[in-house]
Design an enzyme around this catalytic site. Structure first.
Site, PDB file in Angstrom:
ATOM      1  CG  HIS A 142     -40.917 -11.505  21.373  1.00 16.37           C
ATOM      2  ND1 HIS A 142     -42.140 -12.119  21.539  1.00 16.37           N
ATOM      3  CD2 HIS A 142     -41.169 -10.160  21.326  1.00 16.37           C
ATOM      4  CE1 HIS A 142     -43.092 -11.189  21.544  1.00 16.37           C
ATOM      5  NE2 HIS A 142     -42.525  -9.994  21.430  1.00 16.37           N
ATOM      6  CD  GLU A 157     -41.419  -7.228  19.604  1.00 14.87           C
ATOM      7  OE1 GLU A 157     -42.265  -7.939  19.033  1.00 14.87           O
ATOM      8  OE2 GLU A 157     -41.525  -6.861  20.773  1.00 14.87           O
ATOM      9  CG  HIS A 210     -42.331  -6.500  24.274  1.00 19.95           C
ATOM     10  ND1 HIS A 210     -42.624  -7.662  23.635  1.00 19.95           N
ATOM     11  CD2 HIS A 210     -42.072  -6.829  25.571  1.00 19.95           C
ATOM     12  CE1 HIS A 210     -42.565  -8.678  24.491  1.00 19.95           C
ATOM     13  NE2 HIS A 210     -42.235  -8.194  25.680  1.00 19.95           N
ATOM     14  CD  GLU A 275     -45.302  -3.360  22.648  1.00 20.04           C
ATOM     15  OE1 GLU A 275     -44.490  -3.299  21.694  1.00 20.04           O
ATOM     16  OE2 GLU A 275     -45.917  -4.396  22.964  1.00 20.04           O
TER      17      GLU A 275
END
Ligand SMILES: [Zn+2]
Length: 724
Positions: A142, A157, A210, A275
């Site tokens: 992102h 995030e 992430h 993650e």
């Protein structure tokens, strides 16, 4: 008004065809094709030029394809001095492909097209030599307008991903990898752009960072992703990173998974997506605000990657240390712990299974006892100290440690004030005959020898300095007081720059060090003066893009010695064996690359006929700016390193254990400073085989402690390499 920009791409493969029938000479001919214009508009001429290695005045056919059409002949060209050039105009915005042909020999295609993007000429770059250092793209997910998941308290995030990504970059770089970030700030970046970065820089690996999110705020845990149908390499990377995240973060194992996320699916190189935890979990979001927690996560990903692949190990500088054998009376001949240049950490380990009462004596250079301290050291525990702290004063002198049983090993780590240079040397036991196979004392390197009389009575030492060819350069006899030190620069004794070897005969047991320092006193290497033997082992002798290794062998005897140098691979198989003749008292010096090859990191054995050889390994970086010296070693039952620091800041350490005789099991134990066993491994080694590892991989965390390796056949040697 301006036209649209045009893009030129030369991306075709070289088409090389032989003429086959009859004229074999044509098969070597080539045509290269280039374009001169970097910025072109429609109707602007571009120059096409190149080389055609045919006999002079050959005619070439220039052909082109426009859009989806087929090949057409544009014109014929004549070569002059094996070169040609011509101008062409592109009349409309389209895709053109040019190629040259002569009989069955064709150039590679040059593609020219317009698509309204900024002007750029892309050529196939020559492959840069990566020197074995992998290039890793770190992709913080992102960014900019894309915040990613929103955690409790509004934690975004994209921010967490970037922080972890930047920390990961630092770890990777320090370990020698090359790193390219997809973003280093809060900018918007498409998924395609991220993948394109990896393509453009020709990366070896892609790691996307992430943090997970779900509506159920109670959910937390670690997931690591690869694409569906991922390669073995991708899976291996994911598995190791996942395992490392689990061990370090200790969150629920939500498994390694596959999913066709864009950055995984469209990457041609092994790619993973982490993650590590759920930002949507309230307690986890709190942790993710802490810099030290994010550091832990970055380190965990790094450890995983590091066990997945080699990073090139371009650490600088370095220190190496050989095997230590337990004894009841050990000496550090020269310890300097001052504010000016060097700090020294002394570590003493009790290798026995019972508590040892150890006496520590601190002597000044004249042998005067400054302090006597008693410490109890528990089994496998390491007692580490800065002499300056214990004495509450700067210290330059020697240290002796005694115990009732032969249970002690010791290590001195000497570090420059700015932590940039380091030298490791083991504690020694006294001997009446000592050898320095190789010493350099000239304008770029200063070297001095420090001798210590370990007896409580006056001793005499005869110092003989030999040139490399074995001729005697100088003899000097000195008296050394009880527990006192004597240091000399060969240059001062001989009266001119000296490089050669030294032998020392003592009337009492002596210990000695050779200290090599560059003129600015910024780099140093320390090695013990050593005892002669018929065989010497070096568990590792690296020759690669970063490190060079030199071996110096001295024939101590009065007869010419046939000496065998054997180089071994990890499985114990012979890489090379060479016999050399060494004249009496002479030194044979050789770079390991001359024995084996320019890429080697195996063990080396030096064997002579009788108890006649001394050997040193000198390791330097490519520019000879940093150095380390290591004495040749003999096989022992137990190899013990009192102080190993790996994966911590700023040091990394590599251990190698070599088996010098017969097939044997090697048991390696990793202990905390307090003596607790952290990890234990058993390896079966062939004769002359070795096992090399990074301690952090075994404990999966940074490691500071001691390492003990025991063999079933009394024939192990060890090697500890510490680098920044
Ligand atoms: Zn995300």
């Amino acid at each position: 008004r301006r036209s649209r920009n045009m893009v030129i791409l030369a991306r075709g493969k070289r088409v090389k065809r032989s003429s086959g029938k009859g004229k074999a000479s044509l098969s070597t001919k080539r045509i290269s094709i280039n374009a001169s214009a970097k910025r072109i508009r429609p109707r602007q001429p571009i120059l096409i030029y190149g080389k055609a290695t045919f006999p002079d005045k050959t005619t070439l056919t220039l052909r082109y394809k426009k859009g989806r059409g087929g090949w057409r002949t544009l014109k014929t060209l004549s070569t002059k001095n094996q070169r040609y050039k011509t101008k062409v105009r592109l009349n409309s915005a389209s895709r053109y492909v040019f190629a040259l042909r002569k009989g069955k020999t064709a150039s590679r295609n040059m593609i020219v097209y317009s698509r309204g993007k900024p002007v750029k000429v892309v050529r196939k770059k020559k492959k840069k030599k990566s020197r074995g250092r992998p290039l890793i793209v770190v992709d913080p997910g992102h960014g900019g307008r894309q915040a990613g998941a929103i955690g409790s308290g509004g934690l975004r995030e994209k921010t967490v991903n970037l922080k972890v990504g930047l920390k990961l970059r630092n770890y990777l770089k320090r370990a020698g990898a090359r790193v390219v970030m997809t973003r280093t700030n809060d900018k918007t970046l498409s998924l395609k752009a991220r993948v394109n970065i990896a393509k453009r820089v020709k990366a070896n690996r892609f790691v996307s960072v992430h943090h997970n999110s779900t509506r159920n705020r109670r959910v937390n845990g670690t997931e690591t992703y690869v694409r569906r149908g991922a390669s073995k390499t991708s899976k291996d990377m994911a598995r190791k990173v996942h395992r490392s995240l689990l061990r370090n973060l200790k969150l629920a194992n939500r498994k390694m998974r596959s999913a066709n996320f864009y950055v995984l699916r469209y990457n041609r190189i092994p790619a993973i997506l982490t993650e590590a935890s759920f930002i949507s979990n309230r307690r986890q979001a709190k942790r993710l605000r802490s810099s030290s927690y994010l550091d832990k996560e970055a380190r965990a990903i790094f450890y995983g990657l590091k066990s997945h692949m080699e990073f090139g190990r371009l650490y600088t500088p370095l220190a190496i240390q050989g095997t230590s054998a337990p004894a009841s009376d050990i000496h550090f001949a020269n310890v300097v712990d001052t504010n000016a240049y060097w700090r020294s950490i002394v570590s003493i380990k009790n290798t026995s299974a019972i508590l040892q009462a150890v006496t520590l004596n601190f002597y000044n250079d004249n042998g005067t006892l400054l302090s006597s301290n008693n410490v109890d050291i528990a089994p496998n525990k390491v007692y580490s100290f800065y002499p300056k702290k214990i004495l509450s004063a700067e210290f330059s002198g020697s240290i002796r440690a005694t115990a009732a049983m032969p249970s002690l090993v010791g290590q001195l780590s000497q570090v420059s004030n700015n932590n940039k240079a380091i030298a490791n040397v083991q504690a020694l036991q006294g001997s009446t005959e000592l050898h320095v196979p190789h010493i350099v004392d000239n304008s770029s390197w200063k070297s001095f020898v420090t001798l210590k009389n370990t007896a409580d009575s006056l001793g005499t030492a005869t110092i003989n300095l030999f040139n490399y060819d074995g001729t005697l350069a100088k003899t000097e006899t000195v008296n050394i007081g009880p527990q006192a030190k004597y240091s000399f620069y060969p240059q001062t004794l001989v009266g001119q720059a000296f490089s050669g070897s030294v032998e020392i005969m003592g009337s009492t047991p002596l210990v000695g060090y050779v200290n090599r320092i560059n003129v600015k006193q910024l780099r140093l290497g320390i090695a013990p003066a050593m005892i002669k033997n018929s065989e010497h082992y070096f568990a590792q002798a690296p020759e690669n893009s970063a490190w060079r290794s030199y071996i110096s062998i001295k024939n101590i005897s009065s007869n010419t010695q046939t000496t065998t140098i054997s180089a071994y691979k990890a499985d114990g198989s012979v890489a090379k064996k060479t016999n050399i003749e060494i004249a009496p008292k002479a030194v044979y010096k050789i770079r390991v690359a001359e024995i084996v090859s320019s890429r080697f990191n195996g063990a080396i054995k030096i064997s002579g006929q009788s108890n006649s050889l001394a050997a040193y390994l000198t390791q330097t970086d490519k520019k000879a700016k940093t150095l380390a010296i290591l004495e040749g070693q003999q096989g022992l039952t137990v190899v013990d390193f009192a102080h190993v620091n790996d994966g911590g800041n700023p040091w990394n350490s590599e251990i190698a254990v070599s088996n010098t005789s017969g097939r044997a099991n090697v048991n390696i134990g990793l202990y905390s400073g307090g003596g607790t066993v952290l990890s234990s491994i058993t390896h079966s080694l062939n004769e002359n085989g070795y096992y090399r590892f990074y301690p952090f991989e075994t404990v999966n965390n940074s490691f500071i402690g001691s390492i003990k390796a025991s063999t079933s056949n009394n024939q192990a040697v060890g090697y500890l390499a510490t680098s920044r």
